[in-house]
Motif scaffolding. Sequence first.
Motif, PDB file in Angstrom:
ATOM      1  N   TRP A  22       7.774  -1.299   3.699  1.00  0.00           N
ATOM      2  CA  TRP A  22       6.429  -1.589   3.177  1.00  0.00           C
ATOM      3  C   TRP A  22       6.443  -2.686   2.123  1.00  0.00           C
ATOM      4  CZ3 TRP A  22       2.409  -1.024   5.827  1.00  0.00           C
ATOM      5  CH2 TRP A  22       2.277   0.045   6.693  1.00  0.00           C
ATOM      6  N   TYR A  70      -0.484  -2.612   3.299  1.00  0.00           N
ATOM      7  CA  TYR A  70       0.390  -2.271   2.169  1.00  0.00           C
ATOM      8  C   TYR A  70      -0.346  -1.376   1.173  1.00  0.00           C
ATOM      9  CZ  TYR A  70       3.168  -3.111  -2.075  1.00  0.00           C
ATOM     10  OH  TYR A  70       3.899  -2.974  -3.222  1.00  0.00           O
ATOM     11  N   ALA A  71      -1.593  -1.740   0.853  1.00  0.00           N
ATOM     12  CA  ALA A  71      -2.389  -0.991  -0.123  1.00  0.00           C
ATOM     13  C   ALA A  71      -2.745   0.405   0.399  1.00  0.00           C
ATOM     14  CB  ALA A  71      -3.666  -1.755  -0.463  1.00  0.00           C
ATOM     15  N   LEU A  72      -3.105   0.475   1.692  1.00  0.00           N
ATOM     16  CA  LEU A  72      -3.536   1.745   2.285  1.00  0.00           C
ATOM     17  C   LEU A  72      -2.384   2.725   2.475  1.00  0.00           C
ATOM     18  CD1 LEU A  72      -6.026   0.788   5.155  1.00  0.00           C
ATOM     19  CD2 LEU A  72      -6.484   2.347   3.256  1.00  0.00           C
ATOM     20  N   PHE A  73      -1.295   2.230   3.069  1.00  0.00           N
ATOM     21  CA  PHE A  73      -0.249   3.146   3.514  1.00  0.00           C
ATOM     22  C   PHE A  73       0.926   3.283   2.550  1.00  0.00           C
ATOM     23  CE2 PHE A  73      -2.238   1.360   7.406  1.00  0.00           C
ATOM     24  CZ  PHE A  73      -2.928   2.502   7.767  1.00  0.00           C
ATOM     25  N   TYR A  74       1.088   2.333   1.641  1.00  0.00           N
ATOM     26  CA  TYR A  74       2.227   2.412   0.719  1.00  0.00           C
ATOM     27  C   TYR A  74       1.765   2.683  -0.711  1.00  0.00           C
ATOM     28  CZ  TYR A  74       6.465   1.184  -1.820  1.00  0.00           C
ATOM     29  OH  TYR A  74       7.543   1.198  -2.657  1.00  0.00           O
ATOM     30  N   ARG A  75       0.919   1.788  -1.233  1.00  0.00           N
ATOM     31  CA  ARG A  75       0.504   1.932  -2.633  1.00  0.00           C
ATOM     32  C   ARG A  75      -0.561   3.000  -2.832  1.00  0.00           C
ATOM     33  NH1 ARG A  75       1.705  -1.878  -6.539  1.00  0.00           N
ATOM     34  NH2 ARG A  75       0.694  -0.298  -7.780  1.00  0.00           N
ATOM     35  N   ARG A  76      -1.425   3.166  -1.819  1.00  0.00           N
ATOM     36  CA  ARG A  76      -2.563   4.102  -1.924  1.00  0.00           C
ATOM     37  C   ARG A  76      -3.319   3.847  -3.233  1.00  0.00           C
ATOM     38  NH1 ARG A  76      -1.172   8.224   2.043  1.00  0.00           N
ATOM     39  NH2 ARG A  76       0.995   7.883   2.579  1.00  0.00           N
ATOM     40  N   ASP A  77      -3.568   2.549  -3.446  1.00  0.00           N
ATOM     41  CA  ASP A  77      -4.204   2.094  -4.685  1.00  0.00           C
ATOM     42  C   ASP A  77      -5.640   1.664  -4.379  1.00  0.00           C
ATOM     43  OD1 ASP A  77      -3.122   0.266  -7.495  1.00  0.00           O
ATOM     44  OD2 ASP A  77      -5.145   0.167  -6.671  1.00  0.00           O
ATOM     45  N   SER A  78      -6.604   2.366  -4.978  1.00  0.00           N
ATOM     46  CA  SER A  78      -8.019   2.099  -4.668  1.00  0.00           C
ATOM     47  C   SER A  78      -8.438   0.679  -5.038  1.00  0.00           C
ATOM     48  CB  SER A  78      -8.912   3.126  -5.364  1.00  0.00           C
ATOM     49  OG  SER A  78      -8.727   3.055  -6.766  1.00  0.00           O
ATOM     50  N   ILE A  81      -7.045  -1.560  -2.309  1.00  0.00           N
ATOM     51  CA  ILE A  81      -7.750  -1.281  -1.046  1.00  0.00           C
ATOM     52  C   ILE A  81      -9.126  -1.946  -1.081  1.00  0.00           C
ATOM     53  CG2 ILE A  81      -8.820   0.525   0.363  1.00  0.00           C
ATOM     54  CD1 ILE A  81      -6.433   2.352  -0.560  1.00  0.00           C
TER      55      ILE A  81
END
Length: 132
Positions: A22, A70-78, A81
């Motif tokens: 990722w 990357y934002a959705l599946f790894y960082r999960r950072d709103s 996203i």
Amino acid sequence: MVALFDFLWFDGKLLGVEWSAWKVVGWLGNAVFTARFLVQWRASEKRKQVVVPSLFWWLSIIGSLLLLAYALFYRRDSVMIAAYAFNWIPYFRNLLLHHRNKLTRQFCPAPDCGVASPADARFCATCGCKLS
Ligand SMILES: [Zn+2]
């Protein structure tokens, strides 16, 4: 040489980064997204006017989708996203407009010109070159 090695490899890792698949996706997204500026800059310098080639929009779409993944599946950072969730829409629309516009125009074949003319024009208005 040792300083370069120390810059590239520290804390036992390349660039000190904890690498994963990722991370590669995220950095690739960054590289593609950044490359679009170089493409646009080069195209504009070549013509000495502001030019936004279709490759700019393709790189925008690909780069932002990689960063969204990357934002959705790894960082999960709103925040990340939200930054990349919807910007592909105007990029896609601009690409579509680019394509439609290209279909209704013809481009000068002269190597240093390339100016767009209406589809029914017989000569380039800029350099006078005969259009096909
Ligand atoms: Zn021309």
